[in-house]
Enzyme design. Structure first.
Site, PDB file in Angstrom:
ATOM      1  NE  ARG A  21      -3.580  -0.133   2.246  1.00 35.95           N
ATOM      2  CZ  ARG A  21      -4.243  -0.950   2.879  1.00 35.95           C
ATOM      3  NH1 ARG A  21      -3.912  -0.682   4.150  1.00 35.95           N
ATOM      4  NH2 ARG A  21      -5.005  -1.794   2.536  1.00 35.95           N
ATOM      5  CE1 TYR A  22       0.071   3.864   4.119  1.00 41.50           C
ATOM      6  CE2 TYR A  22       0.580   1.798   4.820  1.00 41.50           C
ATOM      7  CZ  TYR A  22      -0.022   2.952   4.971  1.00 41.50           C
ATOM      8  OH  TYR A  22      -1.313   3.073   5.714  1.00 41.50           O
ATOM      9  NE  ARG A  78       5.361   2.165   5.999  1.00 40.03           N
ATOM     10  CZ  ARG A  78       4.876   3.484   5.837  1.00 40.03           C
ATOM     11  NH1 ARG A  78       5.424   3.603   4.335  1.00 40.03           N
ATOM     12  NH2 ARG A  78       4.127   4.196   6.023  1.00 40.03           N
ATOM     13  CB  CYS A 113      -4.425 -15.668  16.264  1.00 42.46           C
ATOM     14  SG  CYS A 113      -4.407 -14.669  14.727  1.00 42.46           S
ATOM     15  CB  CYS A 148      -8.035 -10.293  19.547  1.00 38.65           C
ATOM     16  SG  CYS A 148      -6.397 -10.795  19.847  1.00 38.65           S
ATOM     17  CB  CYS A 150      -9.235  -9.875  15.161  1.00 40.19           C
ATOM     18  SG  CYS A 150      -8.016  -9.987  13.767  1.00 40.19           S
ATOM     19  NE  ARG A 181      -4.222  -7.702   8.176  1.00 38.11           N
ATOM     20  CZ  ARG A 181      -3.254  -7.192   8.789  1.00 38.11           C
ATOM     21  NH1 ARG A 181      -2.739  -8.244   9.631  1.00 38.11           N
ATOM     22  NH2 ARG A 181      -2.640  -6.162   8.527  1.00 38.11           N
ATOM     23  CG  ASP A 208      -9.364  -1.059  11.265  1.00 37.75           C
ATOM     24  OD1 ASP A 208      -9.054   0.237  11.310  1.00 37.75           O
ATOM     25  OD2 ASP A 208      -8.513  -1.815  11.505  1.00 37.75           O
ATOM     26  CG  ASP A 237      -5.311   1.728   8.475  1.00 39.06           C
ATOM     27  OD1 ASP A 237      -5.309   2.199   7.443  1.00 39.06           O
ATOM     28  OD2 ASP A 237      -4.812   0.629   8.808  1.00 39.06           O
ATOM     29  CE  LYS A 264      -0.800   1.189  10.053  1.00 34.32           C
ATOM     30  NZ  LYS A 264      -0.654   0.581   8.862  1.00 34.32           N
TER      31      LYS A 264
HETATM   32  C1  LIG Z   1       0.029  -0.650   8.714  1.00 35.02           C
HETATM   33  C2  LIG Z   1       0.495  -1.037   7.602  1.00 35.02           C
HETATM   34  C3  LIG Z   1       2.078  -0.812   7.249  1.00 35.02           C
HETATM   35  C4  LIG Z   1       2.884  -0.417   8.177  1.00 35.02           C
HETATM   36  O1  LIG Z   1       2.709   1.172   8.331  1.00 35.02           O
HETATM   37  P1  LIG Z   1       3.657   1.975   9.441  1.00 35.02           P
HETATM   38  O2  LIG Z   1       2.864   3.206   9.381  1.00 35.02           O
HETATM   39  O3  LIG Z   1       5.192   1.999   8.840  1.00 35.02           O
HETATM   40  O4  LIG Z   1       3.497   1.286  10.747  1.00 35.02           O
HETATM   41  C5  LIG Z   1       2.368  -1.337   6.102  1.00 35.02           C
HETATM   42  N1  LIG Z   1       1.583  -1.761   5.203  1.00 35.02           N
HETATM   43  C6  LIG Z   1       0.473  -1.911   5.184  1.00 35.02           C
HETATM   44  C7  LIG Z   1      -0.472  -2.482   4.145  1.00 35.02           C
HETATM   45  C8  LIG Z   1      -0.390  -1.636   6.518  1.00 35.02           C
HETATM   46  O5  LIG Z   1      -1.465  -1.685   6.916  1.00 35.02           O
HETATM   47  S1  SF4 Z   2      -5.637  -9.032  16.666  1.00 35.03           S
HETATM   48 FE1  SF4 Z   2      -6.404 -10.647  15.026  1.00 35.03          FE
HETATM   49  S2  SF4 Z   2      -4.413 -11.073  14.063  1.00 35.03           S
HETATM   50 FE2  SF4 Z   2      -3.850 -10.019  15.936  1.00 35.03          FE
HETATM   51  S3  SF4 Z   2      -3.559 -11.885  17.459  1.00 35.03           S
HETATM   52 FE3  SF4 Z   2      -5.680 -10.940  17.688  1.00 35.03          FE
HETATM   53  S4  SF4 Z   2      -6.898 -12.255  16.542  1.00 35.03           S
HETATM   54 FE4  SF4 Z   2      -4.672 -12.540  15.718  1.00 35.03          FE
END
Ligand SMILES: *Cc1c(COP(=O)(O)O)cnc(C)c1O
Ligand code: SF4
Length: 378
Positions: A121-122, A125, A134, A138, A141, A143, A302, A339, A346
Site C-alpha cells: 500500500r505504501y 514497505r 492465532c 481477539c 480483530c 483481520r 476498524d 486506518d 493510516k
Molecule cells: C500498517 C501497514 C504498514 C506499516 O505502516 P507503518 O505506518 O510503517 O507502521 C504497511 N503496510 C500496510 C498495508 C499496513 O496496513
Molecule cells: S488482533 Fe487478530 S491477528 Fe492479531 S492476534 Fe488478535 S486475532 Fe490474531
C-alpha cells in the site's frame, strides 16, 4: 541427561544438534494445544448461563473461539463480563449486531494485494501475511476474515511469489510480517521466512507483528530467541491493550526478545470499555515504558464486522492524546491513527496545536492550553 532407549525418542536425540525436524513437537505446541477452543470447554472455567451459552455457540459458528490458558488466567473475576481481559477474548452476543458500516475486510486488503497475501500500500514497505492462525482470536480483530470460520494459509507458492515481487520492487525497504500471528508457525518455518526476506539486499528492516508475548508468552522460548538473534534487521511489534496484561510472564517474554537484540514496540487498539480513557491508557503506556516497550500506535478500532460494540468516537482518541501529550514523557505517547477504509491507509489524527499561521508568525497552543505567538523564520 539420561539417554532414553526403546521409546522412539532415540532417533530424535541422534539428530545433529541444532536441527529442528518437521516431526518434532515443540514444547510450546503442547501447551498451545491446551487452549480453550469451544464454548463447552469455556463453560468449565467461566460460568455461563444456559441462554448465554446457547447464544455464544451461535456466535462461535460465525467467529471462532480460541483462548490460551495463560491469557484466560488473567481474568480476575470470572463473573465480570466487563473485565478487560474477558472482553478481549470471550465472545459476546453483541458480535452479531452488525452496523451498516461494518466490513469483512475494512482496510480493503484483499482488493489491494500485489500478490496473494502481500499488500503493497505504501511505496517503501509491504505487508506479508504468513498465516491466518492465532494463539488467541481477539474479539476486536481487524483481520478476522483470515480465521473467522476457516483459517487461511498461504501456500509455499504464494510465499515464493511474494518474495519474487519484493525482489523485483527495490523501493520496498521494510517488510511487515503479520497474519494471523506469525509466531504460530514452527520455529523452523519462521527462520526460513526471516532468512528469505532478510537476504533481499534492498530490504533494510523486517518487522514481525505478534500478540504472542501478551497472550501466550510460553511461545518465546530459547529456540525462537536463538533464531531472532540471527537477524539484525528484525523488529517486533506487540499488542498490549490494558495494563493488566503486563505481567511477570509477558514482561519476561518482552525482555528476552530485547536481550536477543530485537527492539519491541506496541500497537494498541482503542477499545470501548477496555482502554478508552486517558487514565488507563496513560497507565498502560507508563508500564510499557517501564519494561522498555515503546508505545508506537494507538489505533481507532476498524469497522470490521462483529466489533461494533468496541468502537468509540474518533474524538475519544483525540481526547486521550490531548491528555497525554506534554503531560507525560514523549517516549510513552503513541500516535493515534485512523486506518482509512478500502485501502486509504493510516492517518494520524491529533489535537490541534497550530492555531493559525502566516509567513511571519504562527500562533501555537501548548499542552497546558497557553496560546502564544512564535516568530516564523523565512
Ligand atoms: C500498517 C501497514 C504498514 C506499516 O505502516 P507503518 O505506518 O510503517 O507502521 C504497511 N503496510 C500496510 C498495508 C499496513 O496496513
Ligand atoms: S488482533 Fe487478530 S491477528 Fe492479531 S492476534 Fe488478535 S486475532 Fe490474531
Amino acid at each position: 541427561m539420561e539417554k532414553e532407549t526403546g521409546t522412539g525418542l532415540s532417533a530424535e536425540i541422534d539428530e545433529p544438534p541444532g536441527r529442528i525436524t518437521q516431526e518434532r513437537i515443540e514444547i510450546w505446541q503442547e501447551e498451545d494445544a491446551l487452549a480453550v477452543k469451544n464454548v463447552e470447554d469455556l463453560s468449565k472455567d467461566i460460568p455461563l448461563l444456559k441462554t448465554r451459552k446457547e447464544a455464544l455457540k451461535k456466535v462461535t459458528k460465525f467467529f471462532h473461539l480460541r483462548i490460551p490458558r495463560y491469557y484466560l488466567s488473567l481474568i480476575k473475576n470470572v463473573e465480570n463480563t466487563k473485565d478487560p481481559v474477558y472482553m478481549q477474548c470471550i465472545p459476546s452476543p453483541s458480535e452479531m449486531k452488525f452496523s451498516e458500516y461494518d466490513k469483512m475486510d475494512p482496510l480493503g486488503e484483499v482488493k489491494t494485494e500485489a500478490t496473494r497475501f502481500l499488500i503493497h500500500r505504501y511505496p517503501d514497505r509491504a505487508l506479508l501475511l504468513v498465516t491466518g492462525k492465532c494463539f488467541m482470536y481477539c474479539r476486536h480483530c481487524t483481520r478476522k476474515r483470515l480465521w473467522r470460520c476457516q483459517v487461511a494459509e498461504p501456500t509455499l507458492d504464494d510465499l515464493e511469489k511474494s518474495l519474487e515481487y519484493v525482489r523485483e520492487n527495490e523501493q520496498i525497504r521494510e517488510i511487515v510480517i503479520s497474519g494471523g500471528d506469525p509466531l504460530t508457525l514452527s520455529t523452523e518455518k519462521i527462520e526460513s521466512i526471516l532468512s528469505s526476506v532478510s537476504e533481499i539486499n534492498t530490504v533494510e528492516a523486517v518487522r514481525i507483528g505478534t500478540r504472542a508475548p501478551v497472550v501466550f508468552p510460553e511461545r518465546i522460548d530459547e529456540e525462537l530467541l536463538a533464531v531472532f538473534r540471527k537477524f539484525p534487521k528484525l523488529w517486533i511489534n506487540v499488542q498490549f491493550n490494558h495494563p493488566i496484561e503486563i505481567t511477570p510472564e509477558s514482561t519476561e517474554a518482552c525482555r528476552n526478545i530485547q536481550l536477543a537484540g530485537v527492539p519491541v514496540s506496541n500497537q494498541s487498539v482503542l477499545l470501548k470499555g477496555i482502554n478508552d480513557n486517558a487514565e488507563v491508557m496513560t497507565e498502560l503506556c507508563h508500564k510499557l515504558q517501564s519494561i522498555r516497550v515503546r508505545p508506537y500506535y494507538l489505533f481507532q478500532c476498524d469497522p470490521v464486522i462483529g466489533a461494533a460494540h468496541f468502537r468509540t468516537s474518533i474524538f475519544k482518541g483525540v481526547e486521550i492524546m490531548e491528555k497525554m501529550r506534554g503531560h507525560t514523557g514523549g517516549m510513552c505517547v503513541p500516535t493515534f491513527v485512523v486506518d482509512g477504509v478500502d485501502g486509504k491507509g493510516k492517518v494520524p489524527v491529533s489535537p490541534n496545536y497550530l492555531i493559525s499561521a502566516s509567513d511571519k508568525s504562527v500562533i501555537l497552543r501548548n499542552y497546558d492550553n497557553e496560546i502564544f505567538e512564535y516568530h516564523n523564520p523565512t
